[in-house]
Design a protein around this motif. Structure first.
Motif, mmCIF file in Angstrom:
data_model
loop_
_atom_site.group_PDB
_atom_site.id
_atom_site.type_symbol
_atom_site.label_atom_id
_atom_site.label_comp_id
_atom_site.label_asym_id
_atom_site.label_seq_id
_atom_site.Cartn_x
_atom_site.Cartn_y
_atom_site.Cartn_z
ATOM 1 N N GLY A 178 66.776 -23.111 87.950
ATOM 2 C CA GLY A 178 66.064 -23.441 89.175
ATOM 3 C C GLY A 178 66.796 -23.017 90.433
ATOM 4 N N ASP A 179 67.086 -24.006 91.303
ATOM 5 C CA ASP A 179 67.735 -23.704 92.589
ATOM 6 C C ASP A 179 69.098 -23.047 92.414
ATOM 7 O OD1 ASP A 179 65.559 -24.867 93.764
ATOM 8 O OD2 ASP A 179 66.536 -26.805 94.124
ATOM 9 N N TYR A 180 69.729 -23.255 91.272
ATOM 10 C CA TYR A 180 71.049 -22.672 91.033
ATOM 11 C C TYR A 180 70.961 -21.334 90.302
ATOM 12 C CZ TYR A 180 73.307 -26.988 92.561
ATOM 13 O OH TYR A 180 73.750 -28.052 93.309
ATOM 14 N N GLY A 181 69.772 -20.749 90.249
ATOM 15 C CA GLY A 181 69.621 -19.452 89.592
ATOM 16 C C GLY A 181 70.447 -18.366 90.258
ATOM 17 N N VAL A 182 70.543 -18.416 91.580
ATOM 18 C CA VAL A 182 71.358 -17.421 92.294
ATOM 19 C C VAL A 182 72.819 -17.540 91.879
ATOM 20 C CG1 VAL A 182 72.140 -16.628 94.561
ATOM 21 C CG2 VAL A 182 69.770 -17.360 94.247
ATOM 22 N N VAL A 245 71.195 -8.885 96.502
ATOM 23 C CA VAL A 245 71.412 -9.013 97.941
ATOM 24 C C VAL A 245 70.326 -9.862 98.593
ATOM 25 C CG1 VAL A 245 71.496 -7.752 100.115
ATOM 26 C CG2 VAL A 245 72.739 -6.883 98.126
ATOM 27 N N ASP A 246 69.056 -9.536 98.322
ATOM 28 C CA ASP A 246 67.962 -10.281 98.955
ATOM 29 C C ASP A 246 67.958 -11.746 98.524
ATOM 30 O OD1 ASP A 246 67.159 -8.034 100.266
ATOM 31 O OD2 ASP A 246 65.587 -7.501 98.836
ATOM 32 N N VAL A 252 71.284 -18.275 101.560
ATOM 33 C CA VAL A 252 72.167 -18.764 102.632
ATOM 34 C C VAL A 252 71.463 -18.805 103.982
ATOM 35 C CG1 VAL A 252 74.213 -17.917 101.438
ATOM 36 C CG2 VAL A 252 73.092 -16.446 103.111
ATOM 37 N N SER A 253 70.173 -18.498 103.982
ATOM 38 C CA SER A 253 69.433 -18.524 105.248
ATOM 39 C C SER A 253 69.487 -19.924 105.856
ATOM 40 C CB SER A 253 67.980 -18.121 104.995
ATOM 41 O OG SER A 253 67.230 -18.203 106.188
ATOM 42 N N GLY A 254 69.846 -19.976 107.128
ATOM 43 C CA GLY A 254 69.925 -21.257 107.828
ATOM 44 C C GLY A 254 71.279 -21.928 107.744
ATOM 45 N N LEU A 255 72.206 -21.381 106.957
ATOM 46 C CA LEU A 255 73.551 -21.959 106.834
ATOM 47 C C LEU A 255 74.491 -21.350 107.864
ATOM 48 C CD1 LEU A 255 74.033 -22.022 102.942
ATOM 49 C CD2 LEU A 255 73.262 -23.885 104.442
#
Length: 378
Positions: A178-182, A245-246, A252-255
């Motif tokens: 899920g959210d940790y896939g990256v 990359v994308d 990290v958008s917003g961090l």
């Protein structure tokens, strides 16, 4: 000069003056023993191997503690492990033994006892390493003429079978996380150690250049998360595949620059144990890759890079190994296809070389004018 003199009680007193100009003496019941001792001292002095007896009488357990206190370069996790080995395995056997009385045969017997106790070969070798490092430091400090732990036969470590995931398996595991896939993709395609990934900050990312800069690492020391330098204290740049990359940019958008790239559910540093318990292990089971750990994804990164044509040096730099030999020790079997490629290219070169020789090494025949020797070359 040394001297030997009989005492009123019938014993023999042997005396000599050391390189420090101090006089030392010992008593013997027999003259021949006094002569042998004096002779051995003189030989040691002439070879530069003389040791001050007062220094070599220090107890081994005390010395190991002094040695450890002087190792400022050790990372916190390593220091804690060394302390545990000294307390549990070295002091019970060697604590009260003077440095001068530590003999190679006794060290070998100790190694055998550790092995017989059920300790793994890797742990036995680690215990021996700590003792050997401490005794080597005693030799450097002039307390021993040689390191009695050197050259001791050690049990062989049987390498565990590593699990290397395919691209499809990594994709499925990342999806299940899920959210940790990256995070799963970062571990599987960059080879970051868990502590390096957990300590990663947004400012460490240069996605325009497709690079991650490893500046620090997290280590768990006595239940606390501590930030320090990476293994071997070496900063390095790690390449990021274009497809990641994308995903990383969106993640990290917003961090802010100082924010952690990967944090725990409630914020703060992401702990390996919590991640496995809450997310990873169940996801691995659903993905059909039971037994794989977050750290094992580092092995997958190496295997995928090698399959893509990366050289030993490139893999070494990506993983942050101290030298290419370390990389080969772990992954040499994955370069087998490269060996076949080299053999095939040598075969082709040999065949081509033979063909060229057949074309150019024949006898040259001069043509007469009537035979067309004056024709233009085609």
């Amino acid at each position: 000069m040394a001297s030997i003199k009989k005492r009123p009680d019938g014993t023999w007193r042997a005396r000599y003056r050391g390189p420090d100009r101090r006089e030392r003496a010992r008593h013997f019941a027999r003259k021949v023993d006094a002569e042998r001792w004096v002779a051995s001292v003189e030989v040691a002095k002439s070879r530069g191997e003389w040791i001050d007896p007062s220094l070599s009488r220090e107890r081994t357990g005390t010395w190991c503690r002094k040695w450890l206190a002087a190792q400022e370069q050790l990372k916190p996790t390593t220091r804690v492990r060394y302390e545990g080995i000294i307390s549990k395995h070295i002091e019970p056997t060697w604590g009260a033994v003077p440095l001068a009385e530590v003999a190679p045969a006794d060290v070998a017997a100790w190694v055998g006892q550790l092995t017989s106790s059920g300790l793994s070969a890797a742990s036995v070798r680690y215990c021996h390493r700590v003792l050997s490092l401490a005794l080597g430091y005693a030799q450097l400090d002039g307390r021993l003429s040689r390191n009695p732990a050197e050259g001791i036969p050690l049990p062989r470590v049987k390498s565990k079978q590593k699990r290397y995931l395919t691209h499809a398996e990594v994709a499925l595991l990342a999806q299940e996380c899920g959210d940790y896939g990256v995070l799963v993709n970062v571990l599987a395609y960059t080879g970051l150690r868990w502590g390096e990934a957990a300590a990663l900050r947004v400012s460490d990312l240069d996605l325009m250049r497709r690079r991650i800069t490893v500046r620090r690492a997290m280590a768990e020391v006595r239940g606390r998360a501590e930030l320090g330098t990476p293994k071997d204290h070496e900063r390095r740049d790690v390449p990021v595949p274009m497809f990641l990359v994308d995903d990383m940019a969106a993640h990290v958008s917003g961090l802010g620059p100082d924010d952690l790239v990967f944090s725990g559910r409630g914020g703060g540093i992401l702990r390996n144990g919590n991640f496995r318990r809450d997310t990873f292990d169940a996801a691995a089971k659903r993905a059909g890759v039971v037994g794989v750990t977050p750290h094992a994804l580092r092995h997958t990164a190496a295997s995928l890079a090698i399959a893509a044509g990366a050289t030993v040096v490139l893999v070494q730099r990506m993983l942050g190994h101290a030298s290419p030999s370390v990389t080969l020790d772990v992954y040499s079997h994955l370069f087998a296809d490269d060996l076949d490629t080299v053999a095939d290219r040598l075969h082709e070169a040999k065949i081509n070389s033979g063909a060229d020789q057949m074309r150019t090494s024949g006898q040259v025949i001069l043509l007469t004018k009537e035979q067309g020797g004056d024709r233009d070359a085609v």
